[in-house]
Write an enzyme that holds these catalytic residues in place. Structure first.
Site, PDB file in Angstrom:
ATOM      1  N   LYS A 186       2.522   4.885   8.525  1.00 29.33           N
ATOM      2  CA  LYS A 186       2.856   6.309   8.381  1.00 29.33           C
ATOM      3  C   LYS A 186       1.604   7.093   7.995  1.00 29.33           C
ATOM      4  O   LYS A 186       0.865   6.689   7.108  1.00 29.33           O
ATOM      5  CB  LYS A 186       3.944   6.479   7.315  1.00 29.33           C
ATOM      6  CG  LYS A 186       4.540   7.876   7.267  1.00 29.33           C
ATOM      7  CD  LYS A 186       5.706   7.917   6.314  1.00 29.33           C
ATOM      8  CE  LYS A 186       6.363   9.298   6.295  1.00 29.33           C
ATOM      9  NZ  LYS A 186       7.514   9.344   5.371  1.00 29.33           N
ATOM     10  N   HIS A 232       1.431   4.446   0.106  1.00 32.48           N
ATOM     11  CA  HIS A 232       1.649   5.845  -0.284  1.00 32.48           C
ATOM     12  C   HIS A 232       0.314   6.544  -0.525  1.00 32.48           C
ATOM     13  O   HIS A 232      -0.550   5.993  -1.203  1.00 32.48           O
ATOM     14  CB  HIS A 232       2.484   5.923  -1.566  1.00 32.48           C
ATOM     15  CG  HIS A 232       3.920   5.559  -1.367  1.00 32.48           C
ATOM     16  ND1 HIS A 232       4.766   5.232  -2.407  1.00 32.48           N
ATOM     17  CD2 HIS A 232       4.678   5.474  -0.232  1.00 32.48           C
ATOM     18  CE1 HIS A 232       5.970   4.959  -1.929  1.00 32.48           C
ATOM     19  NE2 HIS A 232       5.938   5.105  -0.622  1.00 32.48           N
TER      20      HIS A 232
END
Length: 322
Positions: free
Chosen positions: A161, A294
């Site tokens: 991502k 993240h």
């Protein structure tokens, strides 16, 4: 799916430029919905105020999530910039959808075990990898044999991502099964290679040009290849793609029902459980952040909130009187 000539032209434009199937499907969906909202007017007759009214409609009347509204906006910006060659101007004055913070659903270690007891073979290995390495579903299906490092017990995740790369942990208990799966992949590759017209596994254009022999090498094959060969979108090439990620949540629902788990169990539930159980075992927040990929530690902190605000952090006043 049958599309108008205009939508077909968008699809062909995106296929030629190697957009992912999910991006193509999402953009076509929102562009079509935009056209229908404006009574089937061609988008070249619509401008910024029309885009704003549609985005406001999504937030106010359809109550879509902020992320969904953002995808719709991206699709329309893409259409005006690349298809109509009429880039949009200022469209900042529309009603933004409210971003509701999602609370993670976390399984206990016993629930994870019960879930896995319902599975066997490839399905068991898929769930084991999702849980032991904290993978997203799309990251798992895109794994290639070369991404598995059994010597150092790690997985290399490419273009996760946000197009970020990362390294995440691998459980030593999975080594025998992964070796067997790699052997199965090699067998399929040998079978496919008997055809003179077999073009090998799909590769990004730049890599295909740099390493012309790579599509036929074991290391570049998908770890979880599809059972069947299929035609590559936009070409006549017949390749063996990776498994369809949509099937994973389907068998997870069946397994969770069999295990008597009443929580909603998806591939992301296993990722949440991975992060929470790492923190419970003493891992620091920065390590968990890196494992999950993240960008901001604040995203990872939601798992500490789950721990600190539940039974592990706050004692209910009822406990003092019973």
């Amino acid at each position: 799916m049958t599309h108008s000539p205009f939508l077909r032209s968008i699809r062909e434009y995106m296929l030629v430029r190697r957009y992912s199937r999910r991006t193509i499907a999402a953009y076509l969906y929102w562009i079509k919905a935009y056209i229908l909202f404006h009574n089937k007017q061609h988008p070249n007759r619509l401008r910024e105020k029309d885009v704003m009214s549609y985005l406001t409609h999504l937030a106010v009347h359809r109550h879509v999530a902020a992320s969904t509204q953002a995808i719709a906006l991206n699709a329309l910006v893409f259409m005006y910039r690349h298809i109509l060659l009429q880039p949009l101007g200022d469209i900042g004055d529309f009603r933004y959808a409210k971003r509701q913070r999602k609370l993670p659903v976390v399984l206990s270690t016993q629930e994870v075990k019960n879930l896995m007891d319902q599975l066997s073979g490839i399905k068991w290995l898929i769930v084991a990898l999702l849980y032991c390495s904290g993978l997203r579903r799309i990251e798992l299906v895109r794994l290639r044999v070369k991404d598995i490092d059994l010597d150092h017990l790690l997985l290399r995740i490419w273009n996760g991502k946000g197009a970020k790369h990362r390294i995440t942990t691998l459980a030593t208990e999975l080594i025998p099964l992964l070796k067997q799966q790699i052997s199965n992949v090699e067998t399929k590759l040998l079978e496919d290679s008997t055809s003179n017209s077999f073009p090998g596994v799909w590769m990004p254009d730049a890599l295909a040009k740099k390493y012309p022999s790579a599509p036929y090498q074991l290391g570049w094959q998908y770890l979880f290849p599809s059972v069947k060969l299929s035609i590559e979108p936009g070409t006549n090439n017949i390749r063996r793609h990776h498994i369809d990620e949509s099937g994973i949540n389907k068998f997870l629902r069946t397994a969770s029902k069999g295990a008597g788990i009443h929580k909603e169990v998806t591939s992301h539930t296993l990722r949440h459980s991975f992060a929470t159980h790492l923190l419970q075992s003493g891992a620091d927040i920065r390590t968990v952040q890196e494992q999950l990929g993240h960008s901001d530690v604040k995203t990872t902190e939601i798992y500490t909130h789950v721990l600190n605000r539940g039974a592990n952090g706050v004692t209910s006043p009822l406990s003092h009187i019973l």
